[in-house]
Design a protein around this motif. Structure first.
Motif, PDB file in Angstrom:
ATOM      1  N   VAL A  38       0.710  -1.413  -0.321  1.00  0.00           N
ATOM      2  CA  VAL A  38      -0.017  -0.153   0.052  1.00  0.00           C
ATOM      3  C   VAL A  38       0.875   1.372   0.061  1.00  0.00           C
ATOM      4  CG1 VAL A  38      -2.179   1.223   1.058  1.00  0.00           C
ATOM      5  CG2 VAL A  38      -1.657  -1.238   0.860  1.00  0.00           C
ATOM      6  N   SER A  39       0.661   2.069  -1.256  1.00  0.00           N
ATOM      7  CA  SER A  39       1.116   3.424  -0.916  1.00  0.00           C
ATOM      8  C   SER A  39       0.582   4.505  -1.163  1.00  0.00           C
ATOM      9  CB  SER A  39       2.549   3.218  -1.870  1.00  0.00           C
ATOM     10  OG  SER A  39       1.710   2.977  -3.208  1.00  0.00           O
ATOM     11  N   SER A  40       0.745   5.302  -1.076  1.00  0.00           N
ATOM     12  CA  SER A  40       0.140   6.691  -0.781  1.00  0.00           C
ATOM     13  C   SER A  40      -0.197   6.839  -2.783  1.00  0.00           C
ATOM     14  CB  SER A  40       0.775   7.976  -0.248  1.00  0.00           C
ATOM     15  OG  SER A  40      -0.202   9.060  -0.794  1.00  0.00           O
TER      16      SER A  40
ATOM     17  N   SER B 168      -2.821  23.755  15.364  1.00  0.00           N
ATOM     18  CA  SER B 168      -3.209  22.763  14.238  1.00  0.00           C
ATOM     19  C   SER B 168      -2.161  23.022  13.715  1.00  0.00           C
ATOM     20  CB  SER B 168      -4.146  23.791  13.394  1.00  0.00           C
ATOM     21  OG  SER B 168      -5.705  24.182  14.195  1.00  0.00           O
ATOM     22  N   PHE B 169      -2.850  21.459  13.177  1.00  0.00           N
ATOM     23  CA  PHE B 169      -1.780  20.791  11.576  1.00  0.00           C
ATOM     24  C   PHE B 169      -2.408  19.854  11.265  1.00  0.00           C
ATOM     25  CE2 PHE B 169      -1.107  16.775  14.333  1.00  0.00           C
ATOM     26  CZ  PHE B 169      -1.507  17.158  15.389  1.00  0.00           C
ATOM     27  N   GLU B 170      -1.543  18.985  10.377  1.00  0.00           N
ATOM     28  CA  GLU B 170      -2.080  18.313   8.618  1.00  0.00           C
ATOM     29  C   GLU B 170      -1.309  17.018   9.374  1.00  0.00           C
ATOM     30  OE1 GLU B 170      -2.295  19.737   4.179  1.00  0.00           O
ATOM     31  OE2 GLU B 170      -3.347  21.129   5.045  1.00  0.00           O
ATOM     32  N   VAL B 171      -1.807  16.233   9.027  1.00  0.00           N
ATOM     33  CA  VAL B 171      -1.363  15.306   8.874  1.00  0.00           C
ATOM     34  C   VAL B 171      -1.970  13.937   7.841  1.00  0.00           C
ATOM     35  CG1 VAL B 171      -1.056  12.451   9.682  1.00  0.00           C
ATOM     36  CG2 VAL B 171      -0.773  14.390  11.407  1.00  0.00           C
ATOM     37  N   ALA B 172      -1.064  13.752   6.799  1.00  0.00           N
ATOM     38  CA  ALA B 172      -1.007  13.569   5.211  1.00  0.00           C
ATOM     39  C   ALA B 172      -2.585  14.140   4.673  1.00  0.00           C
ATOM     40  CB  ALA B 172      -1.846  12.067   5.699  1.00  0.00           C
TER      41      ALA B 172
ATOM     42  N   LEU C 171      -2.464   3.050  10.276  1.00  0.00           N
ATOM     43  CA  LEU C 171      -2.108   4.101   9.142  1.00  0.00           C
ATOM     44  C   LEU C 171      -0.544   4.868   9.330  1.00  0.00           C
ATOM     45  CD1 LEU C 171      -2.001   5.234   6.510  1.00  0.00           C
ATOM     46  CD2 LEU C 171      -2.761   7.173   7.051  1.00  0.00           C
ATOM     47  N   LEU C 172       1.090   4.668   8.717  1.00  0.00           N
ATOM     48  CA  LEU C 172       1.726   4.942  10.213  1.00  0.00           C
ATOM     49  C   LEU C 172       2.106   6.127   9.002  1.00  0.00           C
ATOM     50  CD1 LEU C 172       3.627   1.354  10.564  1.00  0.00           C
ATOM     51  CD2 LEU C 172       2.723   3.042  12.767  1.00  0.00           C
ATOM     52  N   THR C 173       2.455   7.213   9.572  1.00  0.00           N
ATOM     53  CA  THR C 173       3.630   8.121   8.824  1.00  0.00           C
ATOM     54  C   THR C 173       4.795   8.227   9.982  1.00  0.00           C
ATOM     55  OG1 THR C 173       2.039   9.867  10.903  1.00  0.00           O
ATOM     56  CG2 THR C 173       1.199   9.344   8.866  1.00  0.00           C
TER      57      THR C 173
ATOM     58  N   ARG D 170       2.846  11.292   5.161  1.00  0.00           N
ATOM     59  CA  ARG D 170       2.500   9.552   4.702  1.00  0.00           C
ATOM     60  C   ARG D 170       2.559   9.267   3.194  1.00  0.00           C
ATOM     61  NH1 ARG D 170      -0.999   5.350   2.886  1.00  0.00           N
ATOM     62  NH2 ARG D 170      -2.402   5.110   1.840  1.00  0.00           N
ATOM     63  N   ASP D 171       4.016   8.081   3.824  1.00  0.00           N
ATOM     64  CA  ASP D 171       4.654   7.813   1.933  1.00  0.00           C
ATOM     65  C   ASP D 171       5.762   8.756   1.665  1.00  0.00           C
ATOM     66  OD1 ASP D 171       5.165   5.856   0.321  1.00  0.00           O
ATOM     67  OD2 ASP D 171       3.496   5.678  -1.024  1.00  0.00           O
ATOM     68  N   PRO D 172       6.526   8.930   2.214  1.00  0.00           N
ATOM     69  CA  PRO D 172       7.188  10.322   2.229  1.00  0.00           C
ATOM     70  C   PRO D 172       7.847   9.886   1.129  1.00  0.00           C
ATOM     71  CG  PRO D 172       7.505  10.789   3.804  1.00  0.00           C
ATOM     72  CD  PRO D 172       6.082   9.134   3.902  1.00  0.00           C
TER      73      PRO D 172
END
Ligand code: C2O
Ligand code: CU
Ligand code: CU
Length: 465
Positions: free
Chosen positions: A30-32, A67-71, A209-211, A216-218
């Motif tokens: 599974v990839s982004s 406030s931040f962003e995850v994926a 789902l691991l970041t 995600r998937d950087p």
């Protein structure tokens, strides 16, 4: 209020998942599909506010809502210095780390220095000390005589505060270690549906789902022909991460360089660290294998965690000469001083150690400088990362089998029905927390106290964890 993040469902309930495929989990990766893929950046280092003092690194951390962003998804969380992961604290062995924590939250909080042998008053656990109240500040200060990758996080209402984003890396350099071209901190976290309290991290931990540093998937860009050293920290509340990559060498664990390198893969349970080396002729993919808390590696999608990509293909470089000690394990004296039986089951979530739930526990005691053999038996329905504050310990054996080389850690996974024998030199006086680092398990009671040396080991404050 926080927005609902449904990322966990991409894996746990997506169209490809849960269809009873029993084929090898290497079948499907599974990839982004995010384009362009995000770039991995090491969490920015905290500036040293005492740059002219060679003996001391001085840092200020403000814990506040953020406030931040995850994926790509918005999260109303908490952060140190408005950054998730928090600022990396970087110092050299022998320096004093001085951190002033300003609490700009509406809840009490603390900082715990996971893996560092700090004096008990600096440990951030609230068993005997008050947490830092909203609007208040506290300065932590201690000398660091260890080397490797460590981390910091609150130890009050721990599962919730860590989950909201309060964590960061500590890197302690040894001036004698070889330098590499790329030295990167990679903090794993898992995100599922975020609701109110408690754990939001991936249901039973099977398919979270691991970041990596919130991405995600950087892609990690690297100079051509370079050596990369990646410092992994698993900051997830309960997700296990099996990390695997072709040509990867595991060079360090919880407490600096391993006695001998390991090749191929490493399991990182919550709280654990590992450092991996990648010799970059061409791009390498780093994969995350699915692990279940209920019995090890499990079928399911493999997740691509990170791609390390040199700007052009070259011949792979040589590994620098790491000073692995090559030491064998200490022989097991076959006597036992303390026994910890891990109990509970996922249905009732009634997690205990030796029949007791924190804070209603009976502390164990060791004399200062005592050498003790601990036996940890898992009779519960889940695996548990067993963690002790203020000390590291050696793993003498797992189900009677000694590891090939000396293994010194501060957090160790105990598999289903496994018995571990651990050797501890109790050289740091205090009333130290012993707990499972699946933070919801700890908050639900899987935590006890090990008193070292004289002094009170009785509770001061039952509310905080
Ligand atoms: Cu990461 Cu009680 O610890
Ligand atoms: Cu700890
Ligand atoms: Cu546990």
């Amino acid at each position: 209020m926080r927005s609902a993040l449904m990322l966990g469902c991409l894996l746990a309930c997506g169209p490809d998942a849960g269809e009873g495929e029993s084929a090898s989990s290497t079948d499907r990766i599974v990839s982004s599909d995010a384009e362009p893929r995000p770039r991995l950046r090491s969490p920015a280092e905290a500036p040293d506010l005492a740059p002219d003092d060679p003996e001391r690194v001085q840092v200020e951390l403000t814990a506040a809502p953020h406030s931040f962003e995850v994926a790509g998804q918005a999260v109303e969380g908490w952060a140190y210095n408005a950054q998730v992961p928090g600022p990396t604290l970087r110092l050299t062995r022998g320096q004093i780390l001085e951190v002033t924590l300003h609490n700009a939250l509406t809840d009490p909080t603390t900082i715990h220095w996971h893996g560092l042998h700090v004096p008990f008053e600096m440990d951030g656990a609230t068993w005997m000390h008050d947490p830092v109240q909203p609007g208040q500040s506290f300065t932590y200060s201690f000398i660091v005589d260890q080397v490797g990758t460590f981390w910091y996080h609150p130890h009050f209402d721990t599962a919730r505060q860590v989950d909201l984003g309060l964590y960061g890396a500590i890197v302690v350099d040894d001036p004698d270690e070889p330098e590499v071209d790329l030295d990167v901190v990679a903090i794993l976290d898992a995100w599922a549906e975020i609701d109110d309290r408690d754990d939001h991290h991936g249901l039973d931990g099977t398919s979270p789902l691991l970041t990596v540093n919130g991405a995600r998937d950087p892609i990690l860009e690297a100079p051509p022909g370079s050596v990369a050293r990646i410092r992994w920290i698993n900051a997830a509340n309960l997700a296990y991460a099996g990390i695997r990559s072709e040509g990867m060498t595991v060079i360090a664990g919880d407490q600096g360089l391993l006695a001998a390198p390991r090749h191929g893969e490493v399991l990182l349970t919550p709280g654990e660290r590992a450092e991996t080396e990648h010799l970059l002729g061409e791009a390498v993919e780093i994969l995350g294998d699915p692990w279940s808390l209920y019995g090890g590696r499990t079928p399911g999608p493999v997740q691509r965690l990170l791609t390390v990509e040199p700007s052009e293909v070259r011949e792979a470089p040589q590994s620098p000469a790491w000073a692995f000690s090559g030491l064998p394990p200490t022989p097991d004296p076959l006597s036992t001083d303390l026994v910890y039986v891990l109990q509970g089951d996922p249905m009732t979530q009634d997690w205990r150690i030796n029949g007791e739930r924190f804070p209603d526990i009976t502390p164990f005691h060791l004399d200062l400088d005592a050498e003790a053999i601990l036996e940890v038996r898992n009779l519960s329905g889940s695996e548990h990362p067993f963690h002790l504050h203020g000390h590291a310990f050696e793993v003498l054996s797992r189900d009677g089998v000694a590891p090939p080389y000396r293994e010194i850690v501060d957090t160790v996974n105990v598999r289903l029905f496994e018995s571990l024998r651990l050797r501890l030199v109790a050289d740091n006086p205090g009333s130290w927390m012993v707990h499972c680092h699946i933070l919801p398990h700890a908050d639900q009671g899987m935590m006890t106290i090990l008193g070292v040396g004289d002094g009170p080991h009785e509770p001061h404050d039952h509310r905080g964890r």
